[in-house]
Write a protein that holds these residues in place. Structure first.
Motif, short mmCIF file in Angstrom:
data_model
loop_
_atom_site.label_atom_id
_atom_site.label_comp_id
_atom_site.label_asym_id
_atom_site.label_seq_id
_atom_site.Cartn_x
_atom_site.Cartn_y
_atom_site.Cartn_z
N MET A 123 -3.78 5.39 -12.97
CA MET A 123 -3.57 4.24 -12.11
C MET A 123 -4.19 4.51 -10.74
SD MET A 123 -0.18 2.11 -11.35
CE MET A 123 -0.78 0.66 -12.15
N ILE A 124 -4.78 3.50 -10.18
CA ILE A 124 -5.42 3.62 -8.87
C ILE A 124 -4.48 3.00 -7.84
CG2 ILE A 124 -7.42 2.98 -7.50
CD1 ILE A 124 -8.95 3.93 -9.70
N TRP A 125 -4.23 3.73 -6.78
CA TRP A 125 -3.34 3.27 -5.72
C TRP A 125 -4.14 2.90 -4.49
CZ3 TRP A 125 1.31 2.30 -7.51
CH2 TRP A 125 1.73 2.97 -8.65
N SER A 126 -3.74 1.85 -3.81
CA SER A 126 -4.44 1.43 -2.60
C SER A 126 -4.15 2.42 -1.46
CB SER A 126 -4.01 0.02 -2.18
OG SER A 126 -2.71 0.05 -1.62
N GLU A 127 -5.00 2.38 -0.45
CA GLU A 127 -4.78 3.23 0.73
C GLU A 127 -3.45 2.89 1.39
OE1 GLU A 127 -6.45 5.92 1.86
OE2 GLU A 127 -7.63 5.71 0.02
N ASP A 128 -3.08 1.60 1.38
CA ASP A 128 -1.80 1.19 1.96
C ASP A 128 -0.63 1.79 1.18
OD1 ASP A 128 -2.98 -0.25 3.99
OD2 ASP A 128 -2.79 -2.19 2.96
N ASP A 129 -0.73 1.77 -0.17
CA ASP A 129 0.31 2.37 -1.01
C ASP A 129 0.46 3.86 -0.70
OD1 ASP A 129 0.75 -0.03 -2.41
OD2 ASP A 129 -0.68 0.50 -3.99
N ILE A 130 -0.67 4.54 -0.60
CA ILE A 130 -0.67 5.99 -0.36
C ILE A 130 -0.12 6.29 1.03
CG2 ILE A 130 -2.15 8.03 -0.11
CD1 ILE A 130 -3.96 6.71 -2.31
N GLU A 131 -0.52 5.50 2.01
CA GLU A 131 -0.02 5.69 3.39
C GLU A 131 1.49 5.50 3.44
OE1 GLU A 131 -0.54 5.95 7.68
OE2 GLU A 131 -2.15 5.98 6.23
N LYS A 132 1.98 4.45 2.77
CA LYS A 132 3.42 4.18 2.75
C LYS A 132 4.16 5.31 2.03
CE LYS A 132 5.31 0.04 2.34
NZ LYS A 132 5.71 -1.25 1.79
N ALA A 133 3.58 5.82 0.93
CA ALA A 133 4.20 6.91 0.17
C ALA A 133 4.23 8.21 0.97
CB ALA A 133 3.45 7.13 -1.14
N ARG A 134 3.24 8.42 1.81
CA ARG A 134 3.21 9.63 2.63
C ARG A 134 4.30 9.57 3.72
NH1 ARG A 134 -0.74 13.61 2.84
NH2 ARG A 134 -0.49 14.95 4.64
N GLU A 135 4.59 8.36 4.17
CA GLU A 135 5.59 8.18 5.24
C GLU A 135 7.01 8.07 4.70
OE1 GLU A 135 6.57 4.96 8.75
OE2 GLU A 135 4.53 5.06 7.95
N HIS A 136 7.18 7.42 3.54
CA HIS A 136 8.51 7.15 2.99
C HIS A 136 8.65 7.74 1.60
CE1 HIS A 136 9.22 4.30 6.24
NE2 HIS A 136 8.04 3.75 5.96
N PHE A 137 9.62 8.63 1.43
CA PHE A 137 9.81 9.25 0.12
C PHE A 137 10.14 8.22 -0.95
CE2 PHE A 137 12.71 11.59 -2.88
CZ PHE A 137 11.68 12.12 -3.63
N TRP A 138 10.91 7.19 -0.61
CA TRP A 138 11.25 6.18 -1.62
C TRP A 138 9.99 5.52 -2.18
CZ3 TRP A 138 9.53 1.31 -0.83
CH2 TRP A 138 9.27 0.91 0.48
N ALA A 139 8.98 5.31 -1.34
CA ALA A 139 7.72 4.71 -1.81
C ALA A 139 6.97 5.69 -2.72
CB ALA A 139 6.86 4.31 -0.62
N PHE A 140 7.04 6.97 -2.40
CA PHE A 140 6.44 7.99 -3.25
C PHE A 140 7.12 7.98 -4.62
CE2 PHE A 140 5.96 12.43 -4.73
CZ PHE A 140 4.58 12.55 -4.68
#
Length: 163
Positions: free
Chosen positions: A1-18
């Motif tokens: 699956m390919i994740w957007s830069e926004d998804d990755i940025e949010k995941a790096r900041e918020h564990f729940w998003a990861f």
């Protein structure tokens, strides 16, 4: 699956998003509200040492392993020690941590480089500064832990964290 830069940025900041990304990447259903609560508790613990307890199947081990990957993603110099009554159980957590890293394309630079320590239960992540202690080590309770350095200690299905 390919994740957007926004998804990755949010995941790096918020564990729940990861957690959402990990769950989707390993074909699990969306995280439950209690799993998101645990993720938020892990990211912002009320103390420097915590214990996570929950009913069987709430995904304590999955969340803890994902948390380890997330923390190593943010700081490759962290040292993780997984201790369990059974060496096999501890090793299963270490293998799952490694599989998460291998599964998410945006973590590919965390895969151990040639020449780095890379066994089933003791391994380094890519980009870590050479050190006597590995990035991740798993061991049974009867194993030798004397002299092992750890920033995060995972004890069985519970996470004890010194921040």
């Amino acid at each position: 699956m390919i994740w957007s830069e926004d998804d990755i940025e949010k995941a790096r900041e918020h564990f729940w998003a990861f957690v959402y990304i990990v769950w989707k990447s390993i074909d699990l259903p969306q995280p439950t509200p209690i799993q998101i609560d645990i993720a938020n508790y892990l990211q912002k613990p009320p103390a420097d040492r915590i214990i996570i307890e929950g009913f069987r199947g709430v995904a304590k081990s999955f969340l803890t392993c994902a948390y380890v990957v997330w923390r190593l993603w943010k700081d490759r110099q962290l040292k993780i020690l997984i201790v369990s009554a059974s060496g096999d159980r501890a090793d299963a957590n270490a293998r799952f941590i490694k599989r998460i890293i291998q599964t998410l394309p945006f973590l590919s630079d965390m895969i151990a480089d040639k020449g780095q320590l890379d066994t089933q239960n003791i391994f380094d992540v890519g980009g870590v500064v050479p050190d006597i202690s590995p990035s991740v080590k798993s061991i049974g309770i009867t194993g030798q832990i004397t002299g092992t350095r750890a920033d995060i200690l995972i004890a069985d299905d519970k996470l004890l964290c010194r921040l």
